[in-house]
Design a protein around this motif. Structure first.
Motif, PDB file in Angstrom:
ATOM      1  N   ALA A   1     -59.281 -90.405  73.135  1.00 12.57           N
ATOM      2  CA  ALA A   1     -58.231 -90.390  72.113  1.00 12.57           C
ATOM      3  C   ALA A   1     -58.891 -90.389  70.742  1.00 12.57           C
ATOM      4  N   CYS A   2     -58.142 -89.994  69.721  1.00 10.09           N
ATOM      5  CA  CYS A   2     -58.675 -90.051  68.352  1.00 10.09           C
ATOM      6  C   CYS A   2     -57.533 -90.316  67.384  1.00 10.09           C
ATOM      7  N   SER A   3     -57.888 -90.850  66.228  1.00 13.29           N
ATOM      8  CA  SER A   3     -56.923 -91.093  65.174  1.00 13.29           C
ATOM      9  C   SER A   3     -57.010 -89.930  64.181  1.00 13.29           C
ATOM     10  N   PHE A   4     -55.906 -89.232  64.002  1.00 13.76           N
ATOM     11  CA  PHE A   4     -55.845 -88.082  63.096  1.00 13.76           C
ATOM     12  C   PHE A   4     -54.950 -88.475  61.931  1.00 13.76           C
ATOM     13  N   PHE A   5     -55.569 -88.938  60.838  1.00 13.43           N
ATOM     14  CA  PHE A   5     -54.836 -89.431  59.680  1.00 13.43           C
ATOM     15  C   PHE A   5     -53.770 -90.452  60.119  1.00 13.43           C
ATOM     16  N   ASP A   6     -54.214 -91.473  60.812  1.00 13.68           N
ATOM     17  CA  ASP A   6     -53.382 -92.576  61.307  1.00 13.68           C
ATOM     18  C   ASP A   6     -52.373 -92.159  62.365  1.00 13.68           C
TER      19      ASP A   6
END
Length: 196
Positions: free
Chosen positions: A110-115
């Motif tokens: 998973a990743c955080s893309f601009f929150d």
């Protein structure tokens, strides 16, 4: 044997050991009260599920850490753990489950893309969201515009990363780019990105 790591609440969380796929360990203060990021106490762990599916990713999400599993063994596949003070010097903080999603198969990290906490699932690129009315946690698809092609890819090989303001979903020989500056509301009522 851990394959997944995440920083949350000033601690290191480790998971993904194939011998104990449902266990997540977290660091703590050693008994000498020296801050030691490598100290993992005997009681500093929790279990998600019954052990059939491994943890494939972890992500700090607001006030919780989200644990993503590759399948659902009946108890859920995405678990939120929120810190709780115990008042016990031996184990001063624990991380009980505060919410769980069921029936979702997660692929890769998973990743955080601009929150916006994103992950790849059978439904495409999805986000962990909260419904505005009652703040109930939910999952929303962000990739309807490219799912026709994206879901034909080997989902286990898709990686998500940020690049120059875009989210890059990289498969074998293809890159799908989501534009954070160009969003719209899908007929499902959820915000989505324009994709290229």
């Amino acid at each position: 044997g851990a394959t997944v790591a995440e920083l949350f609440d000033g601690r290191v969380f480790l998971a993904g050991n194939p011998d104990i796929p449902n266990t997540v360990f977290y660091s703590a203060l050693s008994m000498s009260e020296d801050r030691d990021a490598l100290y993992f106490g005997a009681e500093n762990y929790f279990n998600d599920g019954i052990g059939r599916y491994p943890t494939v990713s972890m992500l700090a999400v607001h006030d919780s850490i989200a644990i993503f599993k590759s399948g659902d063994d009946g108890s859920g596949s995405i678990f939120y753990h929120t810190p709780k003070e115990t008042g016990d010097d031996y184990v001063p903080k624990i991380y009980p489950v505060s919410y769980a999603h069921s029936g979702i198969r997660v692929y890769g990290r998973a990743c955080s893309f601009f929150d916006d906490p994103l992950f790849v699932s059978d439904e495409g690129v999805c986000a962990l969201t909260q419904k505005a009315i009652n703040l109930e946690r939910s999952v929303a698809c962000r990739s309807h515009n490219v799912n026709f092609d994206l879901l034909k890819e080997d989902l286990e090989c898709i990686t998500l990363t940020r690049w120059c303001g875009y989210l890059a979903a990289c498969g074998r020989g293809r890159i799908y780019l989501a534009d954070s500056r160009s969003t719209f509301v899908h007929e499902s009522g959820n915000a989505e990105y324009e994709w290229f």
